[in-house]
Design an enzyme around this catalytic site. Sequence first.
Site, mmCIF file in Angstrom:
data_model
loop_
_atom_site.group_PDB
_atom_site.id
_atom_site.type_symbol
_atom_site.label_atom_id
_atom_site.label_comp_id
_atom_site.label_asym_id
_atom_site.label_seq_id
_atom_site.Cartn_x
_atom_site.Cartn_y
_atom_site.Cartn_z
ATOM 1 N N ASP A 156 11.708 -7.733 8.954
ATOM 2 C CA ASP A 156 10.575 -7.304 8.110
ATOM 3 C C ASP A 156 9.322 -7.185 8.975
ATOM 4 O O ASP A 156 9.304 -7.631 10.113
ATOM 5 C CB ASP A 156 10.337 -8.338 6.995
ATOM 6 C CG ASP A 156 10.115 -9.729 7.580
ATOM 7 O OD1 ASP A 156 11.104 -10.462 7.716
ATOM 8 O OD2 ASP A 156 8.977 -10.068 7.980
ATOM 9 N N ASP A 203 6.467 -8.719 8.322
ATOM 10 C CA ASP A 203 5.559 -9.783 7.909
ATOM 11 C C ASP A 203 4.525 -9.174 6.952
ATOM 12 O O ASP A 203 4.808 -8.147 6.325
ATOM 13 C CB ASP A 203 4.939 -10.494 9.125
ATOM 14 C CG ASP A 203 4.553 -11.929 8.781
ATOM 15 O OD1 ASP A 203 5.365 -12.606 8.117
ATOM 16 O OD2 ASP A 203 3.461 -12.364 9.123
HETATM 17 N N1 ADE Z 1 8.103 -12.721 8.291
HETATM 18 C C1 ADE Z 1 8.736 -13.829 8.646
HETATM 19 N N2 ADE Z 1 8.050 -14.976 8.881
HETATM 20 C C2 ADE Z 1 8.702 -16.098 9.262
HETATM 21 N N3 ADE Z 1 10.019 -16.187 9.403
HETATM 22 C C3 ADE Z 1 10.735 -15.082 9.178
HETATM 23 N N4 ADE Z 1 12.065 -14.872 9.263
HETATM 24 C C4 ADE Z 1 12.280 -13.599 8.933
HETATM 25 N N5 ADE Z 1 11.116 -12.962 8.636
HETATM 26 C C5 ADE Z 1 10.139 -13.874 8.791
#
Ligand code: ADE
Length: 298
Positions: free
Chosen positions: A215, A217
């Site tokens: 992703d 974030d």
């Molecule tokens: N955006 C994210 N922040 C922290 N851990 C994750 N693991 C997968 N995506 C994450």
Amino acid sequence: MTADPTLREPVIGLIGGSGLYDIDGLEEREWRRVDTPWGEPSDELLFGRLAGVRCVFLPRHGRGHRTPPSALNYRANIDALKRSGVTEIISLSAVGSLREDLAPGHFVIVDQFIDRTFAREKSFFGPGCVAHVSVAHPVCPRLGDALEAAARGLSLPVTRGGTYLVMEGPQFSTKAESLLYRSWGCSVIGMTNMPEAKLAREAELCYATVAMVTDFDCWHPDHDAVTVDQVVKVLFSNADNARSLVKAVIPALGVPRGPCPAGCDRALEYAVITAPEKRDPALVAKLDVVAGRVLNAA
Ligand SMILES: Nc1ncnc2[nH]cnc12
Ligand SMILES: CSC[C@H]1O[C@H](OP(=O)(O)O)[C@H](O)[C@@H]1O
């Protein structure tokens, strides 16, 4: 057995993160409980061979993903791998991206970490036996080279190098935090690779991580918030690529090896500072597998 006594048969440790709870294609596979003086590892360990090379797999969160990042017994996990004969660890981890050019599906062979965790046991050492290892270069370049070559051979989208910001979690970041970490030049964010990498170094095990982006974030203008369902969608295709990567890299790592050129396997050489006569025998006994090489030296 190898003819040259300076060479060792490698045993590859694999730590599977979110979405990776098993490794297919293992021959002679057997799940076995491994007890440690640090308590229970995340699960039984899966022993077997890939392309004839001995491998030991541990699902970081346990099968069924039962344990959150802050509650993982990182010390037991690393000790259990070492007492199972493991010589090097490949960690496979889901991460969020902090860079526009690292889209979901991208693999990053990180070379640095920023440790922002605060609620975890971070060392095997402590009162009665104090040690300070260097983690200036926390990732083994030899493992990184092998992973990069294997990923490129499979035409996976891969970047060599980058900084993994390790947050405590379990909540994902606020937007202000996410922007801050970007301003620090971090590439990816996750919740598990520290203290895991520090403990691997204390245990004199080579360590490298394949950070698999799930992703963007929450900093990204087109991605307002991270959600688990969004992460899980990408997780499973990443896990398929991770399994292919493991199959491709193991034969390259399976050849008998000499000492680690970067010195990972000698990290404790000058690290223990407590005078021998002042060491706590109970702690020294607990450290037998992790640090016996230096603590039990005549
Ligand atoms: N955006 C994210 N922040 C922290 N851990 C994750 N693991 C997968 N995506 C994450
Ligand atoms: C399910 S997304 C959050 C979770 O996934 C990552 O764990 P791992 O490194 O074990 O794949 C991340 O660090 C979080 O723990």
